[in-house]
Design a protein around this motif. Structure first.
Motif, PDB file in Angstrom:
ATOM      1  N   SER A  35       0.840  -1.256   0.121  1.00  0.00           N
ATOM      2  CA  SER A  35      -0.025   0.105  -0.043  1.00  0.00           C
ATOM      3  C   SER A  35       0.779   1.163   0.095  1.00  0.00           C
ATOM      4  CB  SER A  35      -0.737  -0.122   0.990  1.00  0.00           C
ATOM      5  OG  SER A  35      -0.139   0.083   2.369  1.00  0.00           O
ATOM      6  N   THR A  36       0.266   2.446  -0.500  1.00  0.00           N
ATOM      7  CA  THR A  36       0.939   3.537  -0.634  1.00  0.00           C
ATOM      8  C   THR A  36       0.257   4.930  -0.418  1.00  0.00           C
ATOM      9  OG1 THR A  36       2.446   2.774  -2.506  1.00  0.00           O
ATOM     10  CG2 THR A  36       2.244   5.421  -2.060  1.00  0.00           C
ATOM     11  N   THR A  37       0.648   5.746   0.424  1.00  0.00           N
ATOM     12  CA  THR A  37      -0.110   6.932   0.807  1.00  0.00           C
ATOM     13  C   THR A  37       0.738   7.951   0.837  1.00  0.00           C
ATOM     14  OG1 THR A  37      -1.876   5.905   2.278  1.00  0.00           O
ATOM     15  CG2 THR A  37      -1.417   8.121   2.431  1.00  0.00           C
ATOM     16  N   VAL A  38       0.377   9.174  -0.115  1.00  0.00           N
ATOM     17  CA  VAL A  38       1.020  10.086  -0.181  1.00  0.00           C
ATOM     18  C   VAL A  38       0.469  11.416   0.384  1.00  0.00           C
ATOM     19  CG1 VAL A  38       2.249  11.892  -1.759  1.00  0.00           C
ATOM     20  CG2 VAL A  38       2.052   9.285  -2.544  1.00  0.00           C
ATOM     21  N   THR A  39       1.015  12.002   1.319  1.00  0.00           N
ATOM     22  CA  THR A  39       0.621  13.336   1.823  1.00  0.00           C
ATOM     23  C   THR A  39       1.341  14.536   1.837  1.00  0.00           C
ATOM     24  OG1 THR A  39       1.529  12.475   4.180  1.00  0.00           O
ATOM     25  CG2 THR A  39      -0.709  11.777   3.679  1.00  0.00           C
ATOM     26  N   PRO A  40       0.932  15.625   2.231  1.00  0.00           N
ATOM     27  CA  PRO A  40      -0.634  15.933   2.404  1.00  0.00           C
ATOM     28  C   PRO A  40      -1.509  15.967   1.208  1.00  0.00           C
ATOM     29  CG  PRO A  40       0.870  17.800   3.284  1.00  0.00           C
ATOM     30  CD  PRO A  40       1.433  16.745   2.599  1.00  0.00           C
ATOM     31  N   ALA A  41      -2.665  15.260   1.370  1.00  0.00           N
ATOM     32  CA  ALA A  41      -3.660  15.235   0.220  1.00  0.00           C
ATOM     33  C   ALA A  41      -3.887  16.490  -0.560  1.00  0.00           C
ATOM     34  CB  ALA A  41      -4.807  14.374   0.573  1.00  0.00           C
ATOM     35  N   GLY A  42      -3.662  16.568  -1.903  1.00  0.00           N
ATOM     36  CA  GLY A  42      -4.169  17.779  -2.386  1.00  0.00           C
ATOM     37  C   GLY A  42      -3.040  18.854  -2.473  1.00  0.00           C
ATOM     38  N   HIS A  43      -2.118  18.714  -1.812  1.00  0.00           N
ATOM     39  CA  HIS A  43      -1.075  19.654  -1.738  1.00  0.00           C
ATOM     40  C   HIS A  43      -0.214  20.010  -2.851  1.00  0.00           C
ATOM     41  CE1 HIS A  43      -0.854  21.077   2.550  1.00  0.00           C
ATOM     42  NE2 HIS A  43      -2.022  20.596   2.500  1.00  0.00           N
ATOM     43  N   SER A  44       0.043  21.262  -3.306  1.00  0.00           N
ATOM     44  CA  SER A  44       0.829  21.361  -4.425  1.00  0.00           C
ATOM     45  C   SER A  44       2.500  21.436  -4.151  1.00  0.00           C
ATOM     46  CB  SER A  44       0.619  22.594  -5.268  1.00  0.00           C
ATOM     47  OG  SER A  44      -0.738  22.631  -5.904  1.00  0.00           O
ATOM     48  N   PHE A  45       3.481  20.972  -5.087  1.00  0.00           N
ATOM     49  CA  PHE A  45       4.837  20.579  -4.648  1.00  0.00           C
ATOM     50  C   PHE A  45       5.662  21.255  -5.711  1.00  0.00           C
ATOM     51  CE2 PHE A  45       3.220  16.602  -6.391  1.00  0.00           C
ATOM     52  CZ  PHE A  45       4.341  16.559  -7.460  1.00  0.00           C
ATOM     53  N   LYS A  46       6.719  21.640  -5.484  1.00  0.00           N
ATOM     54  CA  LYS A  46       7.775  21.857  -6.413  1.00  0.00           C
ATOM     55  C   LYS A  46       8.982  21.152  -6.148  1.00  0.00           C
ATOM     56  CE  LYS A  46      10.239  25.591  -8.619  1.00  0.00           C
ATOM     57  NZ  LYS A  46      10.731  27.137  -8.512  1.00  0.00           N
ATOM     58  N   ALA A  47       9.505  20.476  -7.331  1.00  0.00           N
ATOM     59  CA  ALA A  47      10.951  19.771  -7.057  1.00  0.00           C
ATOM     60  C   ALA A  47      11.813  20.557  -8.096  1.00  0.00           C
ATOM     61  CB  ALA A  47      10.702  18.456  -8.119  1.00  0.00           C
ATOM     62  N   THR A  48      13.036  20.730  -7.226  1.00  0.00           N
ATOM     63  CA  THR A  48      13.973  21.675  -7.670  1.00  0.00           C
ATOM     64  C   THR A  48      15.440  21.055  -7.785  1.00  0.00           C
ATOM     65  OG1 THR A  48      12.912  23.658  -6.928  1.00  0.00           O
ATOM     66  CG2 THR A  48      15.363  23.950  -7.462  1.00  0.00           C
ATOM     67  N   LEU A  49      16.065  20.961  -8.914  1.00  0.00           N
ATOM     68  CA  LEU A  49      17.314  20.351  -9.083  1.00  0.00           C
ATOM     69  C   LEU A  49      18.378  20.847  -8.004  1.00  0.00           C
ATOM     70  CD1 LEU A  49      18.907  18.285 -11.125  1.00  0.00           C
ATOM     71  CD2 LEU A  49      19.851  20.231 -12.282  1.00  0.00           C
ATOM     72  N   SER A  50      19.003  19.835  -7.418  1.00  0.00           N
ATOM     73  CA  SER A  50      20.072  19.948  -6.481  1.00  0.00           C
ATOM     74  C   SER A  50      21.531  19.570  -6.927  1.00  0.00           C
ATOM     75  CB  SER A  50      19.744  19.025  -5.394  1.00  0.00           C
ATOM     76  OG  SER A  50      20.893  19.195  -4.081  1.00  0.00           O
ATOM     77  N   GLY A  51      22.250  20.413  -7.350  1.00  0.00           N
ATOM     78  CA  GLY A  51      23.348  19.977  -8.161  1.00  0.00           C
ATOM     79  C   GLY A  51      23.333  20.032  -9.649  1.00  0.00           C
ATOM     80  N   LYS A  52      23.746  18.936 -10.366  1.00  0.00           N
ATOM     81  CA  LYS A  52      23.572  19.002 -11.892  1.00  0.00           C
ATOM     82  C   LYS A  52      22.765  17.761 -12.267  1.00  0.00           C
ATOM     83  CE  LYS A  52      27.771  21.827 -12.404  1.00  0.00           C
ATOM     84  NZ  LYS A  52      28.943  21.762 -13.096  1.00  0.00           N
ATOM     85  N   ALA A  53      22.178  17.989 -13.411  1.00  0.00           N
ATOM     86  CA  ALA A  53      21.523  16.729 -14.275  1.00  0.00           C
ATOM     87  C   ALA A  53      22.319  16.614 -15.261  1.00  0.00           C
ATOM     88  CB  ALA A  53      20.137  17.179 -14.237  1.00  0.00           C
ATOM     89  N   THR A  54      22.326  15.066 -15.603  1.00  0.00           N
ATOM     90  CA  THR A  54      23.261  14.697 -16.726  1.00  0.00           C
ATOM     91  C   THR A  54      22.322  13.619 -17.555  1.00  0.00           C
ATOM     92  OG1 THR A  54      24.312  12.956 -15.711  1.00  0.00           O
ATOM     93  CG2 THR A  54      25.600  14.997 -15.530  1.00  0.00           C
ATOM     94  N   LEU A  55      22.382  13.907 -18.827  1.00  0.00           N
ATOM     95  CA  LEU A  55      21.753  13.099 -19.870  1.00  0.00           C
ATOM     96  C   LEU A  55      22.870  12.467 -20.940  1.00  0.00           C
ATOM     97  CD1 LEU A  55      18.834  12.009 -20.619  1.00  0.00           C
ATOM     98  CD2 LEU A  55      18.969  13.513 -22.446  1.00  0.00           C
ATOM     99  N   LYS A  56      23.423  11.444 -20.633  1.00  0.00           N
ATOM    100  CA  LYS A  56      24.562  10.800 -21.752  1.00  0.00           C
ATOM    101  C   LYS A  56      23.681   9.573 -22.585  1.00  0.00           C
ATOM    102  CE  LYS A  56      29.120   8.540 -21.105  1.00  0.00           C
ATOM    103  NZ  LYS A  56      28.860   7.626 -22.218  1.00  0.00           N
TER     104      LYS A  56
END
Length: 216
Positions: A35-56
């Motif tokens: 089972s999986t539960t993600v909280t808080p229900a209905g809340h908005s979020f932002k994912a921000t890069l920490s460091g660097k992203a690479t695509l090889k």
């Protein structure tokens, strides 16, 4: 014993073994996702890069130092799944301040379409980011003009891990992404997959005093 009887006996033994194997396989069900539960229900979020992203892709690596995406945890009861993952739509991640491992080549990353991220509680907590068909395109200019299209024919599932915390993090380590590469000399046109590395910190934008959390 005659050859006919020997062959018949061996055939019956093989059939019996096959029947036993079939019964055994049928009697051992595949494990169900927890089972999986993600909280808080209905809340908005932002994912921000920490460091660097690479695509090889092949011998070419594109590195970006700025990336972000936004999304919303499903409202209750959609934020709970008693037997699997919880999925959230996210905005196409933006990528900027990018460079190439090839001198004299400048990359630009564009994204589009309906992206999602799903969380599956466990140890570790797994995350899957789904790239829509053609949802990420890297175009390079300069000494080599290349176009790298991620998920060229079907949506691509990019596997990662989630760690609860303050703030929580979403990590992709050598995650495989199907790609199609076209272009001039110097482009990795034989590459059919790429590896993606990035770490994102996730903040609750509805209530910054709370944390997005994945649990049972």
């Amino acid at each position: 014993m005659s050859r006919t009887r020997t062959a018949l006996a061996l055939g019956m033994a093989a059939a019996g073994a096959l029947s036993l194997a079939s019964v055994t396989a049928t009697a051992t069900p595949l494990p169900l996702a927890g089972s999986t539960t993600v909280t808080p229900a209905g809340h908005s979020f932002k994912a921000t890069l920490s460091g660097k992203a690479t695509l090889k892709a092949g011998s070419v690596t594109v590195t970006c130092s700025v990336s972000a995406s936004t999304g919303t945890v499903p409202a209750a009861p959609g934020n709970q799944n008693p037997a699997g993952a919880v999925s959230s739509p996210i905005s196409p991640p933006t990528y900027s301040s990018c460079s190439s491992s090839i001198p004299g080549v400048t990359p630009t990353v564009t994204t589009s379409g309906a992206w999602t991220v799903s969380m599956q509680n466990g140890s570790p907590i797994t995350a899957t980011m789904t790239v829509p068909v053609g949802g990420l395109v890297v175009h390079t200019t300069g000494l080599a003009t290349c176009t790298v299209t991620a998920a060229p024919t079907a949506p691509g599932a990019v596997g990662g891990t989630w760690v609860n915390g303050a703030p929580p993090s979403l990590t992709f380590t050598n995650a495989s992404v199907p790609v199609q590469v076209t272009g001039t000399f110097g482009c990795p046109t034989s590459a059919t997959s790429s590896t993606f590395n990035a770490v994102y910190k996730v903040t609750d934008t509805t209530d910054p005093t709370q944390q997005i959390t994945v649990g049972p």
